[in-house]
Design a protein around this motif. Structure first.
Motif, PDB file in Angstrom:
ATOM      1  N   ASP A   1      31.335  50.263  76.165  1.00 55.64           N
ATOM      2  CA  ASP A   1      31.528  50.297  74.942  1.00 55.64           C
ATOM      3  C   ASP A   1      32.553  50.849  74.617  1.00 55.64           C
ATOM      4  O   ASP A   1      33.277  51.366  73.678  1.00 55.64           O
ATOM      5  CB  ASP A   1      30.772  51.337  74.589  1.00 55.64           C
ATOM      6  N   THR A   2      33.913  51.095  75.911  1.00 59.70           N
ATOM      7  CA  THR A   2      35.712  51.218  76.055  1.00 59.70           C
ATOM      8  C   THR A   2      35.463  50.264  75.056  1.00 59.70           C
ATOM      9  O   THR A   2      36.158  49.288  75.366  1.00 59.70           O
ATOM     10  CB  THR A   2      35.791  51.412  77.428  1.00 59.70           C
ATOM     11  N   ALA A   3      36.841  50.551  73.392  1.00 64.57           N
ATOM     12  CA  ALA A   3      37.119  49.290  72.911  1.00 64.57           C
ATOM     13  C   ALA A   3      38.298  49.564  71.428  1.00 64.57           C
ATOM     14  O   ALA A   3      37.998  51.427  71.522  1.00 64.57           O
ATOM     15  CB  ALA A   3      36.051  48.382  72.608  1.00 64.57           C
ATOM     16  N   VAL A   4      38.784  48.890  71.200  1.00 63.90           N
ATOM     17  CA  VAL A   4      39.287  50.011  69.820  1.00 63.90           C
ATOM     18  C   VAL A   4      37.810  48.915  68.560  1.00 63.90           C
ATOM     19  O   VAL A   4      37.664  47.694  69.421  1.00 63.90           O
ATOM     20  CB  VAL A   4      40.756  48.984  69.247  1.00 63.90           C
ATOM     21  N   TYR A   5      37.305  49.895  68.133  1.00 62.72           N
ATOM     22  CA  TYR A   5      36.677  49.692  67.103  1.00 62.72           C
ATOM     23  C   TYR A   5      37.071  49.867  65.601  1.00 62.72           C
ATOM     24  O   TYR A   5      37.995  50.339  65.382  1.00 62.72           O
ATOM     25  CB  TYR A   5      35.469  50.690  66.837  1.00 62.72           C
ATOM     26  N   TYR A   6      37.173  48.680  65.084  1.00 65.00           N
ATOM     27  CA  TYR A   6      37.454  48.045  63.210  1.00 65.00           C
ATOM     28  C   TYR A   6      36.167  47.618  62.884  1.00 65.00           C
ATOM     29  O   TYR A   6      35.366  47.881  63.204  1.00 65.00           O
ATOM     30  CB  TYR A   6      38.028  47.066  63.682  1.00 65.00           C
ATOM     31  N   CYS A   7      36.479  48.323  61.143  1.00 61.83           N
ATOM     32  CA  CYS A   7      35.656  47.985  60.465  1.00 61.83           C
ATOM     33  C   CYS A   7      36.270  46.570  59.114  1.00 61.83           C
ATOM     34  O   CYS A   7      37.790  46.317  59.397  1.00 61.83           O
ATOM     35  CB  CYS A   7      35.563  48.962  59.779  1.00 61.83           C
TER      36      CYS A   7
ATOM     37  N   GLN B   1      32.166  61.266  77.992  1.00 61.76           N
ATOM     38  CA  GLN B   1      32.401  60.866  79.194  1.00 61.76           C
ATOM     39  C   GLN B   1      30.201  59.837  78.658  1.00 61.76           C
ATOM     40  O   GLN B   1      29.597  60.110  77.185  1.00 61.76           O
ATOM     41  CB  GLN B   1      31.338  62.127  80.088  1.00 61.76           C
ATOM     42  N   ALA B   2      30.143  59.407  79.947  1.00 62.41           N
ATOM     43  CA  ALA B   2      28.368  58.475  79.762  1.00 62.41           C
ATOM     44  C   ALA B   2      27.828  59.151  78.932  1.00 62.41           C
ATOM     45  O   ALA B   2      27.513  59.857  79.326  1.00 62.41           O
ATOM     46  CB  ALA B   2      28.668  57.489  80.698  1.00 62.41           C
TER      47      ALA B   2
ATOM     48  N   ASN C   1      25.026  56.625  69.831  1.00 67.18           N
ATOM     49  CA  ASN C   1      25.120  57.137  71.259  1.00 67.18           C
ATOM     50  C   ASN C   1      24.485  56.558  72.320  1.00 67.18           C
ATOM     51  O   ASN C   1      25.031  55.346  72.572  1.00 67.18           O
ATOM     52  CB  ASN C   1      23.433  57.842  70.574  1.00 67.18           C
ATOM     53  N   SER C   2      24.265  57.451  73.475  1.00 62.77           N
ATOM     54  CA  SER C   2      23.964  56.768  74.582  1.00 62.77           C
ATOM     55  C   SER C   2      25.546  56.495  75.256  1.00 62.77           C
ATOM     56  O   SER C   2      24.976  54.461  75.710  1.00 62.77           O
ATOM     57  CB  SER C   2      22.288  55.988  74.864  1.00 62.77           C
ATOM     58  N   LEU C   3      26.596  56.545  74.956  1.00 68.47           N
ATOM     59  CA  LEU C   3      27.799  55.315  74.934  1.00 68.47           C
ATOM     60  C   LEU C   3      27.163  55.001  76.535  1.00 68.47           C
ATOM     61  O   LEU C   3      27.404  55.623  77.364  1.00 68.47           O
ATOM     62  CB  LEU C   3      28.577  56.144  74.358  1.00 68.47           C
TER      63      LEU C   3
END
Length: 124
Positions: free
Chosen positions: A88-94, A11-12, A82-84
């Protein structure tokens, strides 16, 4: 091979910690960047860390909320979020590269090696 993990649904206002682990090579020789891509949007560079961990960069959209760090003894780079927010919803990549100049740290084309992404979903 790079592998991002740790995504999930929160949750946010909540927090998540992502990991980027390497197999077959030592991450200590590489600059690591974190990127994200939301549906219908371009891939966005959000954070970068030098090989030693002594220098980090964050884009304005995550500054003060996300922290990139690394533990070369564990061959892993982290992204503490933090404090999402729903945005910020996305697919995260490194991604990894041996050398990144400061002005290019958020550009996907500056990195040679990519891991599979991990989904982060933030609900309001």
């Amino acid at each position: 091979q790079l592998q991002a993990s740790g995504g999930g649904s929160v949750q946010a206002g909540g927090s998540l910690s992502l990991s980027c682990a390497a197999s077959g090579f030592s991450l200590s020789n590489y600059v690591i960047g974190w990127f994200r891509q939301a549906p219908g949007k371009e891939r966005e560079g959000i954070a970068c860390i030098s090989t030693s961990g002594g220098t980090t960069y964050n884009t304005d959209s995550v500054k003060g909320r996300f922290t990139i760090s690394r533990d070369n003894t564990k061959n892993t780079v982290y992204l503490q979020m933090n404090s999402l927010k729903p945005e910020d919803t996305a697919v995260y990549y490194c991604a990894a590269d041996r050398q990144i100049i400061r002005s290019s740290y958020s550009r996907p084309d500056a990195y040679d090696y990519w891991g599979q992404g991990t989904q982060v979903t933030v609900s309001s």
